[in-house]
Design a protein around this motif. Structure first.
Motif, PDB file in Angstrom:
ATOM      1  N   ARG A 179      37.909 110.530  72.276  1.00 59.79           N
ATOM      2  CA  ARG A 179      37.526 109.201  71.789  1.00 59.79           C
ATOM      3  C   ARG A 179      36.467 108.585  72.698  1.00 59.79           C
ATOM      4  N   ALA A 180      36.605 108.788  73.990  1.00 63.63           N
ATOM      5  CA  ALA A 180      35.625 108.263  74.938  1.00 63.63           C
ATOM      6  C   ALA A 180      34.247 108.862  74.675  1.00 63.63           C
ATOM      7  N   MET A 181      34.204 110.135  74.334  1.00 62.84           N
ATOM      8  CA  MET A 181      32.920 110.776  74.037  1.00 62.84           C
ATOM      9  C   MET A 181      32.225 110.060  72.881  1.00 62.84           C
ATOM     10  N   ALA A 182      32.985 109.750  71.840  1.00 65.04           N
ATOM     11  CA  ALA A 182      32.406 109.055  70.685  1.00 65.04           C
ATOM     12  C   ALA A 182      31.938 107.653  71.070  1.00 65.04           C
ATOM     13  N   LEU A 183      32.735 106.946  71.847  1.00 70.54           N
ATOM     14  CA  LEU A 183      32.354 105.592  72.255  1.00 70.54           C
ATOM     15  C   LEU A 183      31.128 105.595  73.163  1.00 70.54           C
ATOM     16  N   LEU A 184      31.038 106.579  74.036  1.00 71.42           N
ATOM     17  CA  LEU A 184      29.872 106.665  74.927  1.00 71.42           C
ATOM     18  C   LEU A 184      28.592 106.905  74.122  1.00 71.42           C
ATOM     19  N   LEU A 185      28.684 107.728  73.095  1.00 71.54           N
ATOM     20  CA  LEU A 185      27.501 107.995  72.266  1.00 71.54           C
ATOM     21  C   LEU A 185      27.091 106.773  71.459  1.00 71.54           C
ATOM     22  N   ARG A 186      28.062 105.945  71.101  1.00 76.46           N
ATOM     23  CA  ARG A 186      27.746 104.719  70.368  1.00 76.46           C
ATOM     24  C   ARG A 186      26.836 103.820  71.190  1.00 76.46           C
ATOM     25  N   GLY A 187      27.093 103.773  72.495  1.00 75.03           N
ATOM     26  CA  GLY A 187      26.177 103.115  73.404  1.00 75.03           C
ATOM     27  C   GLY A 187      26.341 101.628  73.617  1.00 75.03           C
ATOM     28  N   ASP A 188      27.302 100.987  72.960  1.00 74.75           N
ATOM     29  CA  ASP A 188      27.411  99.536  73.102  1.00 74.75           C
ATOM     30  C   ASP A 188      28.437  99.102  74.149  1.00 74.75           C
ATOM     31  N   LEU A 189      29.108 100.054  74.787  1.00 72.09           N
ATOM     32  CA  LEU A 189      30.088  99.749  75.826  1.00 72.09           C
ATOM     33  C   LEU A 189      29.700 100.429  77.127  1.00 72.09           C
ATOM     34  N   SER A 190      30.012  99.798  78.239  1.00 77.73           N
ATOM     35  CA  SER A 190      29.790 100.431  79.539  1.00 77.73           C
ATOM     36  C   SER A 190      30.839 101.528  79.741  1.00 77.73           C
ATOM     37  N   VAL A 191      30.633 102.373  80.730  1.00 74.90           N
ATOM     38  CA  VAL A 191      31.607 103.427  81.026  1.00 74.90           C
ATOM     39  C   VAL A 191      32.960 102.792  81.365  1.00 74.90           C
ATOM     40  N   THR A 192      32.953 101.722  82.111  1.00 71.51           N
ATOM     41  CA  THR A 192      34.206 101.041  82.461  1.00 71.51           C
ATOM     42  C   THR A 192      34.901 100.504  81.211  1.00 71.51           C
ATOM     43  N   GLU A 193      34.157  99.901  80.316  1.00 72.77           N
ATOM     44  CA  GLU A 193      34.745  99.387  79.073  1.00 72.77           C
ATOM     45  C   GLU A 193      35.317 100.525  78.228  1.00 72.77           C
ATOM     46  N   ARG A 245      23.750 110.180  78.582  1.00 67.54           N
ATOM     47  CA  ARG A 245      22.301 110.456  78.610  1.00 67.54           C
ATOM     48  C   ARG A 245      21.943 111.768  77.916  1.00 67.54           C
ATOM     49  N   GLN A 246      22.765 112.806  78.101  1.00 67.73           N
ATOM     50  CA  GLN A 246      22.386 114.154  77.680  1.00 67.73           C
ATOM     51  C   GLN A 246      22.907 114.580  76.315  1.00 67.73           C
TER      52      GLN A 246
END
Length: 147
Positions: free
Chosen positions: A71-85, A115-116
């Motif tokens: 789930r974190a992978m999907a949220l990171l790709l979305r880009g609207d939340l920081s890593v901490t969030e 990024r990658q």
């Protein structure tokens, strides 16, 4: 116990283990631990861990962390939340533990993944990209520069 009684008990255990796995899939962002999961199916934490590992090849905690990292992978790709969030959104309470487990399963830090990953799956059909980027269970991902 052997014979029909053992078979019935085995099938009952499998049904309970499916309930635990389904609960993890549904409630991955909630504060779950093995003790709470075991209470939900009237087993001891040790018995649940042994039976879950025998049935699914990994501990309940490992399965939970894999769901959270997916789930974190999907949220990171979305880009609207920081890593901490993202860490807190998927149910992790420690950024350090989250980052360590993410790196173990994915092979790069959450920031590097953000990024990658879009470039790595560019041009792939979504179903293929999902399979290729799925976290690795039961073994660490190769670390860049080692091995």
């Amino acid at each position: 116990m052997s014979g029909p009684d053992a078979t019935r008990q085995h099938l009952r255990d499998l049904a309970l283990l499916r309930r635990v796995r389904d609960r993890i899939d549904r409630e991955y962002a909630q504060p779950l631990n093995v003790e709470a999961l075991a209470r939900g199916v009237h087993m001891s934490a040790g018995h649940l861990s042994r039976r879950f590992r025998a049935a699914y090849g990994e501990s309940p905690y490992s399965y939970l962390m894999t769901r959270r990292i997916e789930r974190a992978m999907a949220l990171l790709l979305r880009g609207d939340l920081s890593v901490t969030e993202v860490c807190f959104a998927v149910g992790c309470s420690s950024l350090g533990t989250f980052s360590t487990r993410f790196t173990e399963l994915v092979g790069m830090s959450p920031s590097a993944y953000r990024r990658q990953a879009p470039r790595a799956t560019q041009g792939m059909p979504p179903c293929v990209a999902k399979r290729v980027t799925r976290p690795v269970r039961n073994r660490e991902a190769p670390v860049a520069g080692r091995g």
